[in-house]
Design a protein around this motif. Sequence first.
Motif, PDB file in Angstrom:
ATOM      1  N   UNK A 201       2.543  13.794   2.066  1.00  0.00           N
ATOM      2  CA  UNK A 201       3.129  12.799   2.968  1.00  0.00           C
ATOM      3  C   UNK A 201       2.075  11.813   3.465  1.00  0.00           C
ATOM      4  N   UNK A 202       0.908  12.327   3.848  1.00  0.00           N
ATOM      5  CA  UNK A 202      -0.156  11.454   4.354  1.00  0.00           C
ATOM      6  C   UNK A 202      -0.708  10.571   3.236  1.00  0.00           C
ATOM      7  N   UNK A 203      -0.853  11.129   2.046  1.00  0.00           N
ATOM      8  CA  UNK A 203      -1.327  10.326   0.914  1.00  0.00           C
ATOM      9  C   UNK A 203      -0.351   9.209   0.592  1.00  0.00           C
ATOM     10  N   UNK A 204       0.936   9.512   0.612  1.00  0.00           N
ATOM     11  CA  UNK A 204       1.938   8.475   0.361  1.00  0.00           C
ATOM     12  C   UNK A 204       1.893   7.400   1.441  1.00  0.00           C
ATOM     13  N   UNK A 205       1.667   7.818   2.689  1.00  0.00           N
ATOM     14  CA  UNK A 205       1.536   6.850   3.774  1.00  0.00           C
ATOM     15  C   UNK A 205       0.344   5.926   3.533  1.00  0.00           C
ATOM     16  N   UNK A 206      -0.786   6.503   3.123  1.00  0.00           N
ATOM     17  CA  UNK A 206      -1.973   5.692   2.857  1.00  0.00           C
ATOM     18  C   UNK A 206      -1.727   4.695   1.729  1.00  0.00           C
ATOM     19  N   UNK A 207      -1.012   5.121   0.704  1.00  0.00           N
ATOM     20  CA  UNK A 207      -0.706   4.209  -0.397  1.00  0.00           C
ATOM     21  C   UNK A 207       0.237   3.096   0.046  1.00  0.00           C
ATOM     22  N   UNK A 208       1.204   3.425   0.886  1.00  0.00           N
ATOM     23  CA  UNK A 208       2.120   2.404   1.403  1.00  0.00           C
ATOM     24  C   UNK A 208       1.373   1.375   2.252  1.00  0.00           C
ATOM     25  N   UNK A 209       0.499   1.857   3.112  1.00  0.00           N
ATOM     26  CA  UNK A 209      -0.273   0.955   3.968  1.00  0.00           C
ATOM     27  C   UNK A 209      -1.199   0.076   3.136  1.00  0.00           C
ATOM     28  N   UNK A 210      -1.742   0.639   2.082  1.00  0.00           N
ATOM     29  CA  UNK A 210      -2.614  -0.146   1.207  1.00  0.00           C
ATOM     30  C   UNK A 210      -1.839  -1.290   0.561  1.00  0.00           C
ATOM     31  N   UNK A 211      -0.624  -0.982   0.096  1.00  0.00           N
ATOM     32  CA  UNK A 211       0.196  -2.022  -0.512  1.00  0.00           C
ATOM     33  C   UNK A 211       0.607  -3.090   0.484  1.00  0.00           C
ATOM     34  N   UNK A 212       0.916  -2.704   1.718  1.00  0.00           N
ATOM     35  CA  UNK A 212       1.361  -3.648   2.736  1.00  0.00           C
ATOM     36  C   UNK A 212       0.225  -4.494   3.300  1.00  0.00           C
ATOM     37  N   UNK A 213      -0.928  -3.864   3.527  1.00  0.00           N
ATOM     38  CA  UNK A 213      -2.019  -4.520   4.258  1.00  0.00           C
ATOM     39  C   UNK A 213      -3.190  -4.932   3.376  1.00  0.00           C
ATOM     40  N   UNK A 214      -3.175  -4.542   2.090  1.00  0.00           N
ATOM     41  CA  UNK A 214      -4.284  -4.891   1.200  1.00  0.00           C
ATOM     42  C   UNK A 214      -5.565  -4.154   1.514  1.00  0.00           C
ATOM     43  N   UNK A 215      -5.452  -2.944   2.046  1.00  0.00           N
ATOM     44  CA  UNK A 215      -6.629  -2.166   2.444  1.00  0.00           C
ATOM     45  C   UNK A 215      -7.401  -1.666   1.229  1.00  0.00           C
ATOM     46  N   UNK A 216      -8.701  -1.532   1.393  1.00  0.00           N
ATOM     47  CA  UNK A 216      -9.541  -0.830   0.419  1.00  0.00           C
ATOM     48  C   UNK A 216      -9.921   0.516   1.024  1.00  0.00           C
TER      49      UNK A 216
END
Length: 339
Positions: A201-216
């Motif tokens: 769940x946390x990994x999926x959250x991190x991937x979603x945030x990366x897609x939304x915010x362009x995080x590295x």
Amino acid sequence: MSAISNSATPEPLLEVRDLVKHFPITKGLLNRTVGKVHAVDGVTFRIGRGETLGLVGESGSGKSTVARLVLRLLDPTSGQIHFAGTELTRQRPAELKRLRRKLQIIFQDPFSACDPRMTIAQVVTEPLEAHRISTGKAARRTAAELLERVGLAASDLDKYPHQFSGGQAQRIGIARALTTEPELLVCDEAVSALDVSVQAQVLNLLRELQGELGLAYLFIAHDLNVVRYISDRICVMYLGQFVEHGPADELLAEPQHPYTRSLAAAIASADPHRPPRWDRIMARGEAPSPSAPPSGCRFHPRCPAAFEPCTNKFPVESTMGERTVSCHLHDAAEVLSHD
């Protein structure tokens, strides 16, 4: 020393060159230096915008030290750290504080990262106030929005850390890291303390945030399954040095360095037809002390494939497309292929 290049990111967000960190070993009343711990010994890597670099290795390999050097929580012995075109090791404290807004960390233990006497509102708004981004009601509104963004409720703001599960506490840690609108998040074993289902769940959250915010992300872990799931590229670290680097799926499908193979062999597989080419290659014994690293290839005392050059000569880094590996087996293979 490892040199890692990636043509896909000509202007990296983070570029680390020949990074070294040695901790002195002192003795006696005069604190006389009698040796040093080779925590990080000449690593080079880069991370592009919106990219995830996985850093994997056993405990004591130097992964967390790399994280703290990148964040300038530790001063390097030598080397360079460039973030968004700025050399971090040369910055004054005031300028470094400004740059730290764009560099944040998610810790392994979310409870240790929170003051148990503070409410979640205080925990999440603390970076906003420290960096003078917002205070009072405006900061609280931002905190409420971030909690909802990571899957919690605005009503949780007035609770205390002990009222949450480990997964929920880690979501709070992620929300806190996002308050300053960072460009790079260092995830230092961010899911290793969580149950497997919560990890997903946390990994999926991190991937979603990366897609939304362009995080590295610089994603540090010892579990190759976790690293493979979230990473674009992987660096394998052993006793302060990188031994192999490459695209995540390619590296784990065909690991080249014996150490990487031993890590991959430990991954549980549900496939009874898994190819046995390297499954039985396992490291022998325990890792040596970083205060007295072996000569030559640092993995040779534990390597089942070690031969004479490994004991006294450091391997030259070999490049194979987007992959690099530091191993005398590949030196030998290259020599044979040219004969």
